[in-house]
Design an enzyme around this catalytic site. Structure first.
Site, PDB file in Angstrom:
ATOM      1  CD  GLU A  45      53.891   0.822  48.046  1.00  0.00           C
ATOM      2  OE1 GLU A  45      54.294  -0.241  47.545  1.00  0.00           O
ATOM      3  OE2 GLU A  45      53.466   0.924  49.219  1.00  0.00           O
ATOM      4  CD  GLU A  70      59.751   5.570  52.628  1.00  0.00           C
ATOM      5  OE1 GLU A  70      60.156   6.576  53.229  1.00  0.00           O
ATOM      6  OE2 GLU A  70      58.556   5.236  52.604  1.00  0.00           O
ATOM      7  CG  ASP A  97      60.460  14.989  47.457  1.00  0.00           C
ATOM      8  OD1 ASP A  97      59.453  14.582  48.043  1.00  0.00           O
ATOM      9  OD2 ASP A  97      60.459  15.995  46.728  1.00  0.00           O
ATOM     10  CG  ASP A 120      54.687  10.718  56.785  1.00  0.00           C
ATOM     11  OD1 ASP A 120      54.587   9.644  57.412  1.00  0.00           O
ATOM     12  OD2 ASP A 120      55.720  11.061  56.189  1.00  0.00           O
ATOM     13  CG  ASP A 156      45.502   5.559  60.243  1.00  0.00           C
ATOM     14  OD1 ASP A 156      46.046   6.547  59.706  1.00  0.00           O
ATOM     15  OD2 ASP A 156      46.033   4.936  61.183  1.00  0.00           O
ATOM     16  CB  THR A 191      50.695  -1.209  55.535  1.00  0.00           C
ATOM     17  OG1 THR A 191      50.002  -0.249  56.324  1.00  0.00           O
ATOM     18  CG2 THR A 191      50.223  -1.130  54.094  1.00  0.00           C
ATOM     19  CE  LYS A 192      56.789  -2.156  61.849  1.00  0.00           C
ATOM     20  NZ  LYS A 192      58.226  -2.123  61.793  1.00  0.00           N
ATOM     21  CG  PHE A 193      51.296   3.770  59.197  1.00  0.00           C
ATOM     22  CD1 PHE A 193      52.184   4.444  60.012  1.00  0.00           C
ATOM     23  CD2 PHE A 193      50.092   4.380  58.883  1.00  0.00           C
ATOM     24  CE1 PHE A 193      51.886   5.697  60.505  1.00  0.00           C
ATOM     25  CE2 PHE A 193      49.786   5.631  59.368  1.00  0.00           C
ATOM     26  CZ  PHE A 193      50.686   6.292  60.180  1.00  0.00           C
ATOM     27  CD  GLU A 194      45.281  -1.467  56.768  1.00  0.00           C
ATOM     28  OE1 GLU A 194      46.131  -1.899  55.971  1.00  0.00           O
ATOM     29  OE2 GLU A 194      44.066  -1.511  56.559  1.00  0.00           O
TER      30      GLU A 194
HETATM   31  C1  LIG Z   1      53.039   6.810  57.483  1.00  0.00           C
HETATM   32  S1  LIG Z   1      54.259   6.038  56.522  1.00  0.00           S
HETATM   33  C2  LIG Z   1      53.375   4.732  55.702  1.00  0.00           C
HETATM   34  C3  LIG Z   1      54.275   3.688  55.130  1.00  0.00           C
HETATM   35  C4  LIG Z   1      53.620   2.531  54.391  1.00  0.00           C
HETATM   36  N1  LIG Z   1      52.955   2.977  53.183  1.00  0.00           N
HETATM   37  C5  LIG Z   1      52.666   1.780  55.299  1.00  0.00           C
HETATM   38  O1  LIG Z   1      51.451   1.863  55.087  1.00  0.00           O
HETATM   39  O2  LIG Z   1      53.128   1.115  56.248  1.00  0.00           O
HETATM   40  C6  LIG Z   1      54.537   7.222  55.232  1.00  0.00           C
HETATM   41  C7  LIG Z   1      55.827   6.992  54.488  1.00  0.00           C
HETATM   42  O3  LIG Z   1      55.960   7.942  53.409  1.00  0.00           O
HETATM   43  C8  LIG Z   1      57.313   8.321  53.325  1.00  0.00           C
HETATM   44  N2  LIG Z   1      57.348   9.640  52.664  1.00  0.00           N
HETATM   45  C9  LIG Z   1      56.865  10.806  53.159  1.00  0.00           C
HETATM   46  N3  LIG Z   1      57.030  11.809  52.286  1.00  0.00           N
HETATM   47  C10 LIG Z   1      57.650  11.277  51.200  1.00  0.00           C
HETATM   48  C11 LIG Z   1      58.108  11.825  49.962  1.00  0.00           C
HETATM   49  N4  LIG Z   1      57.961  13.128  49.681  1.00  0.00           N
HETATM   50  N5  LIG Z   1      58.706  10.992  49.094  1.00  0.00           N
HETATM   51  C12 LIG Z   1      58.874   9.672  49.379  1.00  0.00           C
HETATM   52  N6  LIG Z   1      58.453   9.107  50.539  1.00  0.00           N
HETATM   53  C13 LIG Z   1      57.858   9.893  51.438  1.00  0.00           C
HETATM   54  C14 LIG Z   1      57.803   8.339  54.751  1.00  0.00           C
HETATM   55  O4  LIG Z   1      59.214   8.210  54.830  1.00  0.00           O
HETATM   56  C15 LIG Z   1      57.072   7.144  55.350  1.00  0.00           C
HETATM   57  O5  LIG Z   1      57.818   5.953  55.264  1.00  0.00           O
END
Ligand SMILES: C[S@@+](CC[C@H](N)C(=O)[O-])C[C@H]1O[C@@H](n2cnc3c(N)ncnc32)[C@H](O)[C@@H]1O
Length: 212
Positions: A45, A70, A97, A120, A156, A191-194
């Site tokens: 994930e 993450e 990353d 993101d 979204d 998810t929370k973001f959703e």
């Molecule tokens: C918009 S959030 C969505 C989080 C979660 N999947 C949810 O639906 O609630 C995107 C997440 O991806 C992580 N992220 C962004 N670029 C990343 C990368 N290159 N490697 C690991 N995580 C990353 C960010 O820190 C953030 O927590």
């Protein structure tokens, strides 16, 4: 990288549990069977956010192992706390990353599935180049999936959904499991973001591709 606010509980979990359930970044290939202490289907994930979805899915599927990647410290702390609370033996976390992790820590054809929920969106046009899902990333991801493995992504943001559909459809190692967008798989908890996006009136697009 802005890390945002971290709660005391998240900080404590991060300090105390990262050495238990975390895997330090290392530029050497990871032995997934050794990491989980068994040979089981392993799902990657990417960007698990606060990790509630990760924990819920892992709890529902004790037969699978889950590797979450993450960068965000509060989110990592939050998932670590949840892993300990639910006593999940099938989740491990890498705080790094995801692209570098895939490039250096993961052997070819390592995963039985990939979850990429709400990456993101970088909505401003001048920031689109920062979006994770681009052709080289799709090729890298596909190379780390076993034949038949499923890649499940969702967003979204309509124009990012369109970009995902174009990029994954153009990757020759992947086949769309639907014609266009997929129905929301029952296996994906909200998810929370959703919830935030739906609260703002956004729609959600799911994509499910299979490694050829
Ligand atoms: C918009 S959030 C969505 C989080 C979660 N999947 C949810 O639906 O609630 C995107 C997440 O991806 C992580 N992220 C962004 N670029 C990343 C990368 N290159 N490697 C690991 N995580 C990353 C960010 O820190 C953030 O927590």
């Amino acid at each position: 990288m802005r890390q945002g606010r971290i709660s005391n509980a998240q900080r404590r979990a991060h300090v105390e549990l990262l050495s238990v359930y975390g895997v330090p970044f290392s530029p050497a290939p990871l032995d997934l069977d050794r990491l989980f202490g068994r040979s089981a289907p392993t799902i990657l994930e990417i960007g698990f956010g606060m990790g509630e979805t990760t924990a819920a899915i892992a709890q529902q599927h004790p037969e699978n192992d889950y590797l979450g990647v993450e960068v965000h410290t509060p989110g990592v702390g939050s998932l670590l706390a949840r892993i300990a609370e639910l006593r999940l033996g099938n989740v491990r976390v890498i705080q790094h990353d995801a692209v570098e992790v895939l490039q250096t820590m993961i052997a070819p054809a390592a995963f039985d599935g990939v979850h990429l929920f709400f990456p993101d969106p970088w909505p401003k046009k001048r920031h689109h180049k920062r979006r994770l899902i681009q052709a080289p990333f799709a090729a890298l991801l596909a190379s780390k999936m076993k034949a038949g493995a499923l890649l499940h992504a969702c967003t979204d943001w309509e124009d990012y959904a369109r970009q995902m559909l174009e990029v994954f459809s153009a990757e020759t190692a992947l086949r769309n499991s639907a014609s266009g967008y997929a129905d929301r798989p029952a296996t994906r908890p909200q998810t929370k973001f959703e919830r935030r996006g739906l609260g703002l009136g956004h729609r959600v697009w799911d994509l499910v591709f299979r490694k050829a």
